[in-house]
Design an enzyme around this catalytic site. Structure first.
Site, PDB file in Angstrom:
ATOM      1  N   HIS A 102       0.817  -1.224   0.000  1.00 25.81           N
ATOM      2  CA  HIS A 102       0.000   0.000   0.000  1.00 25.81           C
ATOM      3  C   HIS A 102       0.847   1.268   0.000  1.00 25.81           C
ATOM      4  O   HIS A 102       0.476   2.272   0.639  1.00 25.81           O
ATOM      5  CB  HIS A 102      -0.954   0.018   1.214  1.00 25.81           C
ATOM      6  CG  HIS A 102      -1.600  -1.301   1.504  1.00 25.81           C
ATOM      7  ND1 HIS A 102      -1.215  -2.119   2.529  1.00 25.81           N
ATOM      8  CD2 HIS A 102      -2.594  -1.956   0.869  1.00 25.81           C
ATOM      9  CE1 HIS A 102      -1.941  -3.219   2.530  1.00 25.81           C
ATOM     10  NE2 HIS A 102      -2.785  -3.136   1.524  1.00 25.81           N
ATOM     11  N   CYS A 103       1.983   1.251  -0.704  1.00 27.98           N
ATOM     12  CA  CYS A 103       2.876   2.435  -0.807  1.00 27.98           C
ATOM     13  C   CYS A 103       3.340   2.932   0.566  1.00 27.98           C
ATOM     14  O   CYS A 103       3.578   4.135   0.730  1.00 27.98           O
ATOM     15  CB  CYS A 103       2.214   3.600  -1.541  1.00 27.98           C
ATOM     16  SG  CYS A 103       1.769   3.236  -3.223  1.00 27.98           S
ATOM     17  N   ALA A 104       3.423   2.054   1.550  1.00 26.84           N
ATOM     18  CA  ALA A 104       3.822   2.504   2.888  1.00 26.84           C
ATOM     19  C   ALA A 104       4.722   1.463   3.548  1.00 26.84           C
ATOM     20  O   ALA A 104       4.342   0.850   4.552  1.00 26.84           O
ATOM     21  CB  ALA A 104       2.576   2.783   3.730  1.00 26.84           C
TER      22      ALA A 104
END
Ligand SMILES: Cc1ncc(COP(=O)(O)O)c(C=O)c1O
Length: 399
Positions: free
Chosen positions: A338-340
């Site tokens: 999730h791009c994190a």
């Protein structure tokens, strides 16, 4: 098979019918470029933009609509705030739960001489206010925190963090990508200095829209310079808002849709949206905690999280679970990091990540129940797969 859309944290779907109507109206009746020409279509387009600015200011309780700047998305708004404020020698504080749209600009700024401190959050995504307070020093210029993690869902105490920043005389930038439109936000009551939001998630608008709220008295260097349709006799960038930060033609159709979406939300009331999403999260958490093999992440308390839940099923790879949910049950979920990545390191789910369901205004308890039934079946499958691979391993070992 009816489709269930649980990926509203990536982008919301469906959009309210009024959003599509507003796009149609823009192309059919407005269509001009605001500020560039004096004709009626240009004036009509300007009215649409200013109306969208006004409803966003009302939504966040900003004192003055001109302090709402339009951007392409939250990433653009965050970059505008970070590059507009930070200079070599400055120190910036953030948390380990941030999205890469904060982490990547900060790591780039670090290379330019800005010092970055990342406060480690607890394994369920909570930031310790005392740790933030202790990390503040003379050079600290900014505190950047997400309003809600896009991985764990945990809501940060924005008012407390803003008060802490104010006391230390540093600015506070809030990433409201996961909360704008679905959790009440009052910039004046909380005292937030900068609020970055995206238009296409909880705000229910089209992609390519977003914005940044800047508190009265705070100035930022522009990220882009160019034509604004104002002060055109000068070759230098205007300093007044919003023009100082809105160079180039705006996403007019998108903003028309965003304005309609915010009007739709204001009519419902953000408290009602929050209540609906919170109930769906509570229903999911209660059901999932009874399924053997499901591991839930984050606060596991609907009152403490925004409208999303993160989990894993046995030892199954999240992307595989996502594929089964889509292909066998018609459920759209997001899987992976999730791009994190930093948030997953914090939760202990790096590098494979989690499965994420994110609910929105248009989801129903019946859909959550169907998803829980799907997870019951997937959990049985995952347990069987694990047993088979264990037997295979034993066979290879004893052969
Ligand atoms: C917490 C958070 N911040 C920032 C962003 C970036 O939003 P956008 O892709 O609209 O720029 C996202 C998107 O997923 C997010 O979840």
């Amino acid at each position: 098979m009816p489709m269930i859309y649980f990926d509203n944290a990536a982008t919301s779907w469906p959009k309210p019918p009024a959003v599509r109507a507003a796009l149609d109206e823009y192309f059919g009746e407005a269509g001009g470029n605001p500020g560039r020409s004096g004709h009626r279509m240009s004036v009509a387009a300007a009215r649409i933009v200013e109306n969208a600015r006004e409803v966003l200011a009302a939504l966040f309780n900003a004192s003055d609509p001109s302090r709402i700047l339009f951007t392409h998305n939250a990433t653009h708004a965050l970059n505008l705030a970070l590059y507009g404020l930070l200079r070599p020698g400055d120190h910036v504080l953030t948390t380990s739960m941030e999205h890469n749209s904060v982490m990547r600009p900060l790591r780039h700024l670090e290379g330019l001489g800005v010092e970055v401190t990342v406060i480690a959050c607890t394994p369920d995504g909570r930031v310790d206010l005392e740790a933030v307070r202790r990390a503040i020093r003379r050079e600290t210029r900014l505190l950047v925190t997400t309003h809600a993690s896009n991985v764990a869902g945990r809501l940060n105490p924005v008012g407390d963090l803003a008060a802490l920043a104010r006391e230390a005389k540093i600015a506070h930038l809030v990433d409201a990508a996961q909360t704008a439109g679905s959790v009440p936000i009052d910039v004046r009551e909380t005292g937030v200095d900068l609020l970055a939001f995206t238009g296409h998630k909880g705000l229910l608008g089209p992609t390519g829209t977003g914005g940044l709220y800047i508190r009265d008295g705070l100035t930022l260097a522009p990220l882009l310079r160019g034509g604004t349709g104002s002060d055109s006799a000068h070759e230098t960038q205007p300093e007044f808002l919003p023009d100082a930060h809105e160079s180039g033609t705006l996403n007019l159709a998108g903003i028309a849709g965003l304005g309609a979406a915010v009007r739709f939300l204001l009519e419902i009331g953000i408290e009602a949206v929050r209540a609906r999403e919170q109930n769906l999260v509570a229903q999911f958490l209660a059901g999932a905690s009874d399924i053997s093999g499901i591991t839930l992440y984050g606060p596991k308390d609907a009152a403490l999280q925004c409208g999303l839940v993160s989990f894993n099923v046995g030892g199954a790879v999240p992307s595989e679970v996502g594929l089964i949910l889509d292909e066998s049950f018609g459920i759209m979920a997001r899987t992976g990091l999730h791009c994190a990545p930093s948030a997953h390191r914090t939760l202990g789910t790096f590098p494979t990540g989690t499965v994420r369901f994110s609910f929105g205004w248009f989801n129903t308890p019946a859909e959550v129940e169907k998803a829980l039934e799907a997870l019951r079946q997937i959990a049985v499958w995952a347990a069987r797969e694990a047993a088979v691979s264990h037997q295979e391993a034993v066979k290879t070992w004893t052969a």
